[in-house]
Design a protein around this motif. Structure first.
Motif, short mmCIF file in Angstrom:
data_model
loop_
_atom_site.label_atom_id
_atom_site.label_comp_id
_atom_site.label_asym_id
_atom_site.label_seq_id
_atom_site.Cartn_x
_atom_site.Cartn_y
_atom_site.Cartn_z
N GLY A 1 -7.27 -0.31 -28.30
CA GLY A 1 -6.18 -1.16 -27.85
C GLY A 1 -6.34 -2.58 -28.35
N THR A 2 -5.31 -3.38 -28.12
CA THR A 2 -5.30 -4.79 -28.49
C THR A 2 -5.26 -5.62 -27.22
OG1 THR A 2 -4.07 -4.24 -30.49
CG2 THR A 2 -4.08 -6.55 -29.82
N VAL A 3 -6.13 -6.62 -27.15
CA VAL A 3 -6.21 -7.48 -25.97
C VAL A 3 -4.96 -8.36 -25.92
CG1 VAL A 3 -7.51 -9.32 -24.84
CG2 VAL A 3 -8.72 -7.51 -26.06
N THR A 4 -4.26 -8.32 -24.79
CA THR A 4 -3.07 -9.16 -24.61
C THR A 4 -3.31 -10.26 -23.60
OG1 THR A 4 -2.17 -7.65 -22.96
CG2 THR A 4 -1.46 -7.33 -25.24
N GLU A 5 -4.25 -10.05 -22.68
CA GLU A 5 -4.53 -11.05 -21.65
C GLU A 5 -5.98 -10.89 -21.19
OE1 GLU A 5 -3.21 -11.72 -17.06
OE2 GLU A 5 -1.62 -11.17 -18.48
N VAL A 6 -6.64 -12.01 -20.93
CA VAL A 6 -8.03 -11.98 -20.48
C VAL A 6 -8.15 -12.80 -19.20
CG1 VAL A 6 -10.40 -12.56 -21.08
CG2 VAL A 6 -8.84 -11.81 -22.86
N ASP A 7 -8.70 -12.18 -18.14
CA ASP A 7 -9.00 -12.86 -16.89
C ASP A 7 -10.51 -12.98 -16.76
OD1 ASP A 7 -6.31 -13.00 -16.22
OD2 ASP A 7 -6.34 -11.12 -15.10
N ASP A 8 -10.97 -13.47 -15.62
CA ASP A 8 -12.41 -13.59 -15.39
C ASP A 8 -13.11 -12.24 -15.40
OD1 ASP A 8 -12.24 -16.33 -15.22
OD2 ASP A 8 -12.06 -16.33 -13.03
N ASP A 9 -12.54 -11.26 -14.74
CA ASP A 9 -13.18 -9.95 -14.59
C ASP A 9 -12.48 -8.82 -15.32
OD1 ASP A 9 -15.05 -11.13 -12.90
OD2 ASP A 9 -13.80 -10.78 -11.14
N THR A 10 -11.24 -9.03 -15.75
CA THR A 10 -10.46 -7.94 -16.33
C THR A 10 -9.89 -8.32 -17.69
OG1 THR A 10 -8.44 -8.65 -15.24
CG2 THR A 10 -9.80 -7.05 -14.07
N ARG B 1 -28.29 -5.53 -23.99
CA ARG B 1 -27.49 -5.96 -22.85
C ARG B 1 -26.97 -7.38 -23.05
NH1 ARG B 1 -31.03 -6.12 -18.64
NH2 ARG B 1 -31.07 -8.36 -18.69
N ARG B 2 -27.81 -8.29 -23.56
CA ARG B 2 -27.37 -9.67 -23.84
C ARG B 2 -26.28 -9.69 -24.90
NH1 ARG B 2 -32.90 -11.11 -23.39
NH2 ARG B 2 -33.12 -10.83 -25.62
N GLU B 3 -26.42 -8.89 -25.95
CA GLU B 3 -25.40 -8.82 -27.01
C GLU B 3 -24.08 -8.30 -26.45
OE1 GLU B 3 -27.23 -6.39 -29.97
OE2 GLU B 3 -28.40 -8.06 -30.81
N ALA B 4 -24.12 -7.28 -25.59
CA ALA B 4 -22.90 -6.73 -24.99
C ALA B 4 -22.23 -7.76 -24.10
CB ALA B 4 -23.21 -5.46 -24.21
N GLU B 5 -23.00 -8.48 -23.29
CA GLU B 5 -22.43 -9.51 -22.41
C GLU B 5 -21.80 -10.63 -23.23
OE1 GLU B 5 -25.65 -10.72 -19.91
OE2 GLU B 5 -25.46 -8.95 -18.61
N GLN B 6 -22.44 -11.02 -24.33
CA GLN B 6 -21.89 -12.07 -25.18
C GLN B 6 -20.57 -11.61 -25.81
OE1 GLN B 6 -24.37 -13.27 -28.43
NE2 GLN B 6 -22.96 -14.85 -29.10
N MET B 7 -20.53 -10.37 -26.31
CA MET B 7 -19.31 -9.83 -26.91
C MET B 7 -18.18 -9.80 -25.89
SD MET B 7 -17.38 -6.72 -27.02
CE MET B 7 -18.55 -5.63 -26.27
N GLN B 8 -18.49 -9.37 -24.67
CA GLN B 8 -17.47 -9.28 -23.63
C GLN B 8 -17.00 -10.65 -23.18
OE1 GLN B 8 -19.59 -6.86 -20.87
NE2 GLN B 8 -19.17 -4.98 -21.99
N SER B 9 -17.86 -11.65 -23.22
CA SER B 9 -17.44 -13.00 -22.81
C SER B 9 -16.61 -13.68 -23.89
CB SER B 9 -18.66 -13.85 -22.46
OG SER B 9 -19.40 -14.14 -23.62
N GLU B 10 -16.72 -13.25 -25.14
CA GLU B 10 -15.98 -13.85 -26.25
C GLU B 10 -14.65 -13.15 -26.53
OE1 GLU B 10 -18.70 -13.75 -29.51
OE2 GLU B 10 -19.86 -15.44 -28.77
N ARG C 1 -5.03 -2.17 -17.65
CA ARG C 1 -6.01 -3.18 -17.26
C ARG C 1 -7.39 -2.52 -17.13
NH1 ARG C 1 -5.29 -8.15 -15.65
NH2 ARG C 1 -3.06 -7.79 -15.36
N TYR C 2 -8.40 -3.17 -17.72
CA TYR C 2 -9.77 -2.67 -17.69
C TYR C 2 -10.71 -3.77 -17.24
CZ TYR C 2 -8.34 1.45 -20.28
OH TYR C 2 -7.75 2.62 -20.64
N ALA C 3 -11.83 -3.38 -16.66
CA ALA C 3 -12.89 -4.33 -16.35
C ALA C 3 -13.56 -4.73 -17.67
CB ALA C 3 -13.91 -3.69 -15.41
N ARG C 4 -14.01 -5.96 -17.75
CA ARG C 4 -14.67 -6.43 -18.99
C ARG C 4 -15.81 -5.52 -19.44
NH1 ARG C 4 -14.51 -12.09 -21.11
NH2 ARG C 4 -12.72 -13.03 -20.13
N PRO C 5 -16.70 -5.09 -18.52
CA PRO C 5 -17.80 -4.22 -18.97
C PRO C 5 -17.35 -2.89 -19.55
CG PRO C 5 -18.31 -5.16 -16.84
CD PRO C 5 -16.88 -5.49 -17.13
N ALA C 6 -16.08 -2.50 -19.39
CA ALA C 6 -15.59 -1.25 -19.95
C ALA C 6 -15.29 -1.36 -21.44
CB ALA C 6 -14.33 -0.80 -19.21
N ILE C 7 -15.36 -2.56 -22.00
CA ILE C 7 -15.12 -2.75 -23.43
C ILE C 7 -16.43 -2.47 -24.16
CG2 ILE C 7 -14.37 -4.33 -25.24
CD1 ILE C 7 -12.20 -3.60 -23.16
#
Length: 97
Positions: free
Chosen positions: A45-54, A21-30, A66-72
């Motif tokens: 897909g390719t990330v084009t924009e990053v917000d706080d939650d999406t 879980r910590r590794e997944a959270e770190q990957m999603q925050s980076e 648009r996806y929620a960060r935890p969906a990655i």
């Protein structure tokens, strides 16, 4: 005996799950612009924009979703980003003055 059972459960089940879980959270925050990712649904897909939650992904030329960060689920290819660890020579001179 019961304490030993709880100890084994902790080291065999709970601790590895917390680490994943910590590794997944770190990957999603980076996540950053240009990273190629896979969602939990299997969409590439390719990330084009990053917000706080999406995260906004381009899944085809001109098609963005648009996806929620935890969906990655994972990052397949990281985009190259300049290292910002050392100050630029001009900035270093300005700091010294």
């Amino acid at each position: 005996m019961i304490a030993l059972l709880f100890g084994v459960m902790y080291f065999m089940m709970i601790r590895p799950q917390q680490k994943r879980r910590r590794e997944a959270e770190q990957m999603q925050s980076e996540l950053g612009q240009g990273d190629e990712v896979v969602t939990i649904g299997g969409l590439y897909g390719t990330v084009t924009e990053v917000d706080d939650d999406t995260v906004l992904l381009e899944v085809a030329p001109g098609v963005q979703t648009r996806y929620a960060r935890p969906a990655i689920a994972r990052v397949t290819t990281r985009a190259e980003r300049p290292e910002a660890t050392e100050p630029v020579a001009e900035e270093a001179d300005a700091v010294k003055e």
